[in-house]
Scaffold this motif. Structure first.
Motif, short mmCIF file in Angstrom:
data_model
loop_
_atom_site.label_atom_id
_atom_site.label_comp_id
_atom_site.label_asym_id
_atom_site.label_seq_id
_atom_site.Cartn_x
_atom_site.Cartn_y
_atom_site.Cartn_z
N GLU A 1 0.83 -1.18 0.00
CA GLU A 1 0.00 0.00 0.00
C GLU A 1 0.88 1.25 0.00
N GLY A 2 0.31 2.37 -0.36
CA GLY A 2 1.05 3.62 -0.38
C GLY A 2 2.16 3.62 -1.41
N GLU A 3 3.20 4.41 -1.17
CA GLU A 3 4.26 4.54 -2.16
C GLU A 3 5.05 3.26 -2.36
N PHE A 4 4.96 2.31 -1.45
CA PHE A 4 5.70 1.06 -1.59
C PHE A 4 4.79 -0.11 -1.97
N ALA A 5 3.64 0.19 -2.58
CA ALA A 5 2.77 -0.88 -3.08
C ALA A 5 3.54 -1.69 -4.13
N GLY A 6 3.50 -3.00 -4.00
CA GLY A 6 4.21 -3.87 -4.92
C GLY A 6 5.63 -4.20 -4.49
N TRP A 7 6.12 -3.55 -3.45
CA TRP A 7 7.45 -3.85 -2.90
C TRP A 7 7.27 -4.91 -1.81
N GLN A 8 8.34 -5.64 -1.52
CA GLN A 8 8.33 -6.60 -0.42
C GLN A 8 9.00 -5.98 0.79
N THR A 9 8.51 -6.32 1.96
CA THR A 9 9.19 -5.96 3.19
C THR A 9 9.36 -7.23 3.99
N PHE A 23 12.07 -1.40 5.75
CA PHE A 23 12.83 -1.32 4.51
C PHE A 23 12.14 -2.21 3.47
N TYR A 24 12.22 -1.81 2.21
CA TYR A 24 11.49 -2.50 1.15
C TYR A 24 12.45 -2.93 0.04
N GLY A 25 12.05 -3.95 -0.72
CA GLY A 25 12.84 -4.39 -1.86
C GLY A 25 11.96 -4.84 -3.00
N LYS A 26 12.48 -4.67 -4.23
CA LYS A 26 11.78 -5.17 -5.42
C LYS A 26 12.80 -5.28 -6.55
N PRO A 27 12.54 -6.16 -7.50
CA PRO A 27 13.46 -6.25 -8.65
C PRO A 27 13.23 -5.11 -9.63
N ASP A 28 14.32 -4.57 -10.16
CA ASP A 28 14.25 -3.61 -11.27
C ASP A 28 13.97 -4.39 -12.55
N PRO A 29 13.61 -3.71 -13.64
CA PRO A 29 13.37 -4.41 -14.91
C PRO A 29 14.56 -5.26 -15.37
N ASP A 30 15.78 -4.88 -15.00
CA ASP A 30 16.96 -5.66 -15.42
C ASP A 30 17.21 -6.87 -14.51
N GLY A 31 16.36 -7.06 -13.48
CA GLY A 31 16.50 -8.19 -12.58
C GLY A 31 17.30 -7.92 -11.32
N CYS A 35 16.37 -1.59 -3.17
CA CYS A 35 15.84 -1.45 -1.82
C CYS A 35 15.55 0.02 -1.56
N ALA A 36 14.59 0.28 -0.67
CA ALA A 36 14.23 1.68 -0.42
C ALA A 36 13.53 1.83 0.91
N PHE A 37 13.53 3.06 1.41
CA PHE A 37 12.71 3.46 2.53
C PHE A 37 12.59 4.97 2.52
N ARG A 38 11.60 5.47 3.23
CA ARG A 38 11.38 6.91 3.34
C ARG A 38 12.00 7.37 4.67
N ASP A 93 13.30 12.36 2.61
CA ASP A 93 14.00 11.88 1.42
C ASP A 93 13.67 10.41 1.17
N LEU A 94 13.58 10.04 -0.10
CA LEU A 94 13.46 8.65 -0.50
C LEU A 94 14.88 8.11 -0.62
N ILE A 95 15.20 7.12 0.20
CA ILE A 95 16.53 6.53 0.24
C ILE A 95 16.47 5.22 -0.53
N GLU A 96 17.36 5.05 -1.53
CA GLU A 96 17.35 3.86 -2.36
C GLU A 96 18.73 3.23 -2.43
N CYS A 97 18.74 1.92 -2.58
CA CYS A 97 20.00 1.18 -2.70
C CYS A 97 19.92 0.25 -3.91
N THR A 98 20.98 0.25 -4.69
CA THR A 98 21.14 -0.70 -5.79
C THR A 98 22.51 -1.33 -5.64
N GLY A 99 22.68 -2.48 -6.26
CA GLY A 99 23.97 -3.14 -6.17
C GLY A 99 24.01 -4.41 -6.98
#
Length: 133
Positions: A1-9, A23-31, A35-38, A93-99
């Motif tokens: 729900e909210g801005e993280f609808a479709g993300w896993q926690t 904290f939330y996570g989801k795959p990007d289109p490239d697989g 991860c993110a949180f507000r 701030d929306l904090i995001e992590c990729t790796g």
């Protein structure tokens, strides 16, 4: 729900992760995983910027989200986490992590990543997970 609808926690009741998160996570289109949180007031230090321990905790949790598929169902522990603080974040701030996983063996998984808010690079890290049965 909210801005993280479709993300896993990962709602592990009564654990440190739930106290400091969510904290939330989801795959990007490239697989690759994202991860993110507000950022909230509880994530700030006395100077009004995000506490370094919060960024390190988020990096540690993201390490496992990024390595999830490589872990092949195994549990693991962080055995090394190197970090570089580059800038600060503020409440809202929306904090995001990729790796990415840079190397994976039978018992060790190596990951590197970066944490951003918008176009601003906040933090870079590399870490090692030891898998166990």
């Amino acid at each position: 729900e909210g801005e993280f609808a479709g993300w896993q926690t990962y709602d592990l009741h009564d654990t440190f992760d739930t106290v400091v998160g969510p904290f939330y996570g989801k795959p990007d289109p490239d697989g690759h995983m994202r991860c993110a949180f507000r950022a909230e007031q509880k994530h700030m230090n006395a100077g009004g910027r995000m506490h370094g321990g919060c960024l390190m905790t988020f990096a540690d949790i993201s390490l496992f989200v990024i390595a999830y598929e490589t872990m092949e169902g195994h549990l693991g522990v962080t055995v090394q986490l190197d970090s570089t603080f580059l800038d600060g974040a503020r409440v809202g701030d929306l904090i995001e992590c990729t790796g990415e996983v840079t190397r994976a063996g039978k018992s060790l998984v190596f990951v590197r990543g970066q944490i951003t808010t918008g176009e601003k690079l906040l933090f870079t890290f590399s870490g090692m997970i030891r898998k166990f049965d």
